[in-house]
Design a protein around this motif. Structure first.
Motif, PDB file in Angstrom:
ATOM      1  N   UNK A 278       0.775  -1.226   0.000  1.00 49.33           N
ATOM      2  CA  UNK A 278       0.000   0.000   0.000  1.00 49.33           C
ATOM      3  C   UNK A 278       0.810   1.281   0.000  1.00 49.33           C
ATOM      4  N   UNK A 279       2.106   1.184  -0.259  1.00 52.72           N
ATOM      5  CA  UNK A 279       2.935   2.389  -0.317  1.00 52.72           C
ATOM      6  C   UNK A 279       2.587   3.220  -1.545  1.00 52.72           C
ATOM      7  N   UNK A 280       2.822   4.533  -1.428  1.00 51.39           N
ATOM      8  CA  UNK A 280       2.619   5.424  -2.565  1.00 51.39           C
ATOM      9  C   UNK A 280       3.907   5.730  -3.295  1.00 51.39           C
ATOM     10  N   UNK A 281       5.068   5.531  -2.636  1.00 57.72           N
ATOM     11  CA  UNK A 281       6.367   5.758  -3.259  1.00 57.72           C
ATOM     12  C   UNK A 281       7.465   5.200  -2.364  1.00 57.72           C
ATOM     13  N   UNK A 282       8.650   5.030  -2.970  1.00 60.15           N
ATOM     14  CA  UNK A 282       9.832   4.574  -2.233  1.00 60.15           C
ATOM     15  C   UNK A 282      10.989   5.479  -2.621  1.00 60.15           C
ATOM     16  N   UNK A 283      11.734   5.928  -1.620  1.00 61.85           N
ATOM     17  CA  UNK A 283      12.920   6.756  -1.831  1.00 61.85           C
ATOM     18  C   UNK A 283      14.114   6.027  -1.240  1.00 61.85           C
ATOM     19  N   UNK A 284      15.174   5.899  -2.035  1.00 65.23           N
ATOM     20  CA  UNK A 284      16.442   5.346  -1.583  1.00 65.23           C
ATOM     21  C   UNK A 284      17.387   6.524  -1.411  1.00 65.23           C
ATOM     22  N   UNK A 285      17.636   6.924  -0.175  1.00 68.80           N
ATOM     23  CA  UNK A 285      18.490   8.081   0.131  1.00 68.80           C
ATOM     24  C   UNK A 285      19.927   7.588   0.237  1.00 68.80           C
ATOM     25  N   UNK A 286      20.782   8.007  -0.719  1.00 62.64           N
ATOM     26  CA  UNK A 286      22.121   7.434  -0.860  1.00 62.64           C
ATOM     27  C   UNK A 286      23.260   8.384  -0.514  1.00 62.64           C
ATOM     28  N   UNK A 287      22.997   9.450   0.213  1.00 63.57           N
ATOM     29  CA  UNK A 287      24.064  10.377   0.591  1.00 63.57           C
ATOM     30  C   UNK A 287      25.205   9.658   1.294  1.00 63.57           C
ATOM     31  N   UNK A 288      24.886   8.666   2.116  1.00 64.82           N
ATOM     32  CA  UNK A 288      25.894   7.960   2.905  1.00 64.82           C
ATOM     33  C   UNK A 288      26.563   6.795   2.201  1.00 64.82           C
ATOM     34  N   UNK A 289      26.258   6.573   0.915  1.00 69.73           N
ATOM     35  CA  UNK A 289      26.880   5.465   0.175  1.00 69.73           C
ATOM     36  C   UNK A 289      28.225   5.931  -0.367  1.00 69.73           C
ATOM     37  N   UNK A 290      29.285   5.270   0.078  1.00 68.52           N
ATOM     38  CA  UNK A 290      30.638   5.655  -0.313  1.00 68.52           C
ATOM     39  C   UNK A 290      31.162   4.875  -1.512  1.00 68.52           C
ATOM     40  N   UNK A 291      30.551   3.722  -1.818  1.00 73.27           N
ATOM     41  CA  UNK A 291      31.011   2.885  -2.925  1.00 73.27           C
ATOM     42  C   UNK A 291      29.850   2.038  -3.404  1.00 73.27           C
ATOM     43  N   UNK A 292      29.784   1.820  -4.735  1.00 71.59           N
ATOM     44  CA  UNK A 292      28.794   0.927  -5.314  1.00 71.59           C
ATOM     45  C   UNK A 292      29.421   0.242  -6.516  1.00 71.59           C
ATOM     46  N   UNK A 293      29.231  -1.081  -6.625  1.00 72.56           N
ATOM     47  CA  UNK A 293      29.725  -1.803  -7.798  1.00 72.56           C
ATOM     48  C   UNK A 293      28.536  -2.361  -8.580  1.00 72.56           C
ATOM     49  N   UNK A 294      28.782  -3.339  -9.440  1.00 77.00           N
ATOM     50  CA  UNK A 294      27.721  -3.868 -10.291  1.00 77.00           C
ATOM     51  C   UNK A 294      26.615  -4.546  -9.486  1.00 77.00           C
TER      52      UNK A 294
END
Length: 133
Positions: A53-69
């Motif tokens: 029943x959610x209306x939206x989803x937000x992924x807040x990534x300010x604190x992400x220092x690294x991301x790979x595949x």
């Protein structure tokens, strides 16, 4: 609807933490640490635990220092989650390294389109969520 959960991978240099909070019908997943093969299951668990029943989803990534595949594959799954439920899903405030990974992958089939998926501001009604740099 009220929810606040905290999840994390094992402690260490590549630890990942996810805090899930609800603001009205919007779920905000605040992520900190490194998103890679060893930590992405924490993100998958956080999404699986979201209420219906959610209306939206937000992924807040300010604190992400690294991301790979592995992070790209997670973002594809998150985008598909939003499409299946017909709700907007956004990833906000990517730092330089995750942004670069997204730019390099833009020709991969199924990679979320930056214009619709990435942003700098939270939707109306969701307070600005900032993690320390």
């Amino acid at each position: 609807m009220s929810l606040q959960t905290d999840r994390s991978s094992l402690a260490g240099p590549d630890a990942l933490g996810v805090r899930t909070r609800l603001f009205g019908s919007c779920a905000v997943l605040t992520v900190r640490g490194e998103i890679d093969y060893g930590t992405v299951p924490v993100l998958d668990e956080a999404v699986e635990a979201l209420p219906s029943g959610l209306g939206s989803v937000v992924l807040e990534m300010t604190g992400v220092t690294f991301m790979d595949s592995a992070g790209l594959h997670f973002l594809r799954r998150l985008d598909a989650y939003g499409q299946r439920r017909r709700i907007p899903v956004r990833a906000l405030n990517l730092r330089r390294q995750p942004q670069r990974v997204m730019q390099l992958s833009r020709t991969w089939p199924g990679t979320p389109q930056p214009g619709k998926f990435l942003g700098r501001a939270a939707p109306a009604g969701v307070p600005s969520v900032q993690e320390p740099q």
